[in-house]
Motif scaffolding. Structure first.
Motif, PDB file in Angstrom:
ATOM      1  N   ARG A 133       6.793   4.367  -4.078  1.00 57.66           N
ATOM      2  CA  ARG A 133       6.690   2.966  -3.672  1.00 57.66           C
ATOM      3  C   ARG A 133       5.244   2.526  -3.845  1.00 57.66           C
ATOM      4  N   TYR A 134       5.034   1.484  -4.617  1.00 54.09           N
ATOM      5  CA  TYR A 134       3.681   0.941  -4.767  1.00 54.09           C
ATOM      6  C   TYR A 134       3.551  -0.336  -3.957  1.00 54.09           C
ATOM      7  N   VAL A 135       2.466  -0.443  -3.187  1.00 48.84           N
ATOM      8  CA  VAL A 135       2.196  -1.631  -2.386  1.00 48.84           C
ATOM      9  C   VAL A 135       0.798  -2.130  -2.731  1.00 48.84           C
ATOM     10  N   ASP A 153       4.483  -6.395  -2.463  1.00 50.70           N
ATOM     11  CA  ASP A 153       3.160  -6.967  -2.219  1.00 50.70           C
ATOM     12  C   ASP A 153       2.932  -7.222  -0.736  1.00 50.70           C
ATOM     13  N   GLY A 154       3.857  -6.774   0.110  1.00 50.45           N
ATOM     14  CA  GLY A 154       3.716  -6.956   1.546  1.00 50.45           C
ATOM     15  C   GLY A 154       2.895  -5.852   2.174  1.00 50.45           C
ATOM     16  N   PRO A 155       2.820  -5.828   3.497  1.00 52.05           N
ATOM     17  CA  PRO A 155       2.082  -4.759   4.171  1.00 52.05           C
ATOM     18  C   PRO A 155       2.808  -3.422   4.013  1.00 52.05           C
ATOM     19  N   ALA A 159       7.161  -1.840   3.655  1.00 56.00           N
ATOM     20  CA  ALA A 159       7.512  -1.518   2.272  1.00 56.00           C
ATOM     21  C   ALA A 159       8.781  -0.699   2.158  1.00 56.00           C
ATOM     22  N   GLY A 160       9.221  -0.069   3.247  1.00 52.89           N
ATOM     23  CA  GLY A 160      10.391   0.792   3.197  1.00 52.89           C
ATOM     24  C   GLY A 160      10.020   2.228   3.516  1.00 52.89           C
ATOM     25  N   ALA A 175      -9.312  -3.419   3.854  1.00 46.80           N
ATOM     26  CA  ALA A 175      -9.226  -2.533   5.010  1.00 46.80           C
ATOM     27  C   ALA A 175      -7.918  -2.712   5.777  1.00 46.80           C
ATOM     28  N   GLY A 176      -7.295  -3.875   5.667  1.00 48.26           N
ATOM     29  CA  GLY A 176      -6.064  -4.119   6.417  1.00 48.26           C
ATOM     30  C   GLY A 176      -4.937  -3.211   5.987  1.00 48.26           C
ATOM     31  N   ARG A 177      -4.698  -3.092   4.678  1.00 48.25           N
ATOM     32  CA  ARG A 177      -3.645  -2.194   4.209  1.00 48.25           C
ATOM     33  C   ARG A 177      -3.963  -0.745   4.564  1.00 48.25           C
TER      34      ARG A 177
END
Length: 342
Positions: A133-135, A153-155, A159-160, A175-177
């Protein structure tokens, strides 16, 4: 020493080149540069770890009957061999599906560095997990190169399902991700920009395994010392980082070493590799590869050591004595896997 080197004669050291530190691999002053070293009983750390390793030349171990005595001591260093790696490789069973094999999440790349995301995903897809899974903001670049990747593209928290996360390559200042990943209760690998952004206390507070993968420059920044100090004392540096962060640490470089969380136990020295791996993006591939092994069920120490072994072997197979790019290394990981698993 200089007279011997200037003579043009073959230089053979007995047990250890004079001037190198047998226990740390440091070279505090002048030392003999041998063409070959004949050592006895067991390999000394100074024969395995740079910078001292460069002074040893070809090394030949001679058994002098110390097997029983050596068995009573806990080794300071160990190096995985083909049989060890083969035993650790995750192999799907008849009932496996992509989720049972493990799903690895990748938080990497940025508008400035989309290639870091592509290379990290490339390593992850070849590392044994069932899905990636790429975010992040490089989703278009990732899906164009790897349509099998699952992108978002979400947090990261939304993502699952994942069994491990890789965060940091090309991340920039996001830094948030990274915080979202560090808060997850699954194994996490942190590399590159992630090492610059991560909070040490947050890493120490984690209960799931954490694997940090700095190169010498990043390790120096984390320790507050010079890069030269890290390169001159890799064993001390990797143990100190593992102790400070309460995490397993893979210190990349001419000698790649892996220390267990909190600095205990034997440090693993990677025996594979080639100087051609010193190329942009190579570390991104390693991060994805080791993170995928985490998702497939290996512990942090094993994932780091096996990932480094396969990565080094892939680099050697891809290069064959000529320059290679990071994508070439990623493409050669299946060849390395087959070579080890044969």
């Amino acid at each position: 020493m200089r007279a011997a080197e200037d003579s043009g004669a073959l230089i053979v050291s007995v047990d250890l080149p004079s001037g190198v530190d047998a226990d740390t691999g440091q070279v505090p002053g002048d030392a003999v540069r041998a063409d070959a070293t004949v050592t006895f009983g067991t390999y000394k750390p100074g024969l395995l770890v740079d910078p001292a390793r460069e002074y040893a030349g070809a090394v030949r171990l001679v058994d002098i009957g110390l097997g029983g005595e050596l068995g009573a001591y806990e080794p300071e260093l160990e190096a995985l061999q083909y049989a060890d790696v083969q035993r650790l490789l995750p192999v799907p069973g008849a009932e496996s599906d992509k989720y049972r094999r493990g799903v690895v999440g990748v938080v990497a790349g940025s508008a400035r560095y989309p290639g870091a995301a592509v290379l990290c995903v490339a390593g992850a897809l070849r590392g044994g997990a069932g899905a990636v899974r790429y975010v992040g903001p490089a989703a278009d670049a990732v899906i164009a190169r790897f349509p099998e990747a699952l992108v978002s593209d979400g947090p990261p928290a939304k993502a699952g399902r994942v069994q491990a996360w890789v965060a940091g390559p090309g991340l920039g200042d996001d830094a948030g991700r990274l915080r979202d990943v560090v808060d997850a209760d699954v194994p996490v690998l942190i590399d590159a920009d992630g090492l610059r952004l991560v909070d040490r206390d947050a890493v120490r507070a984690r209960t799931a395994p954490t694997l940090l993968t700095p190169h010498a420059g990043e390790a120096a920044a984390l320790l507050g010392v010079s890069r030269g100090e890290v390169e001159a004392g890799r064993l001390d540096a990797v143990r100190e980082l593992a102790a400070r962060y309460g995490a397993t640490v893979l210190l990349k470089g001419s000698t790649t070493v892996v220390a267990e969380a909190r600095g205990g136990g034997a440090v693993r020295v990677n025996p594979t590799g080639t100087s051609w791996l010193a190329t942009a993006g190579s570390g991104d591939v390693l991060s994805g590869l080791a993170g995928s092994l985490l998702a497939a069920g290996l512990g942090a120490r094993d994932a780091g050591a096996v990932g480094a072994f396969l990565h080094g072997l892939a680099g050697r197979l891809a290069a064959e004595g000529a320059p290679v790019g990071a994508q070439d290394v990623a493409d050669a990981v299946p060849l390395a896997w087959r070579d080890v698993g044969a």
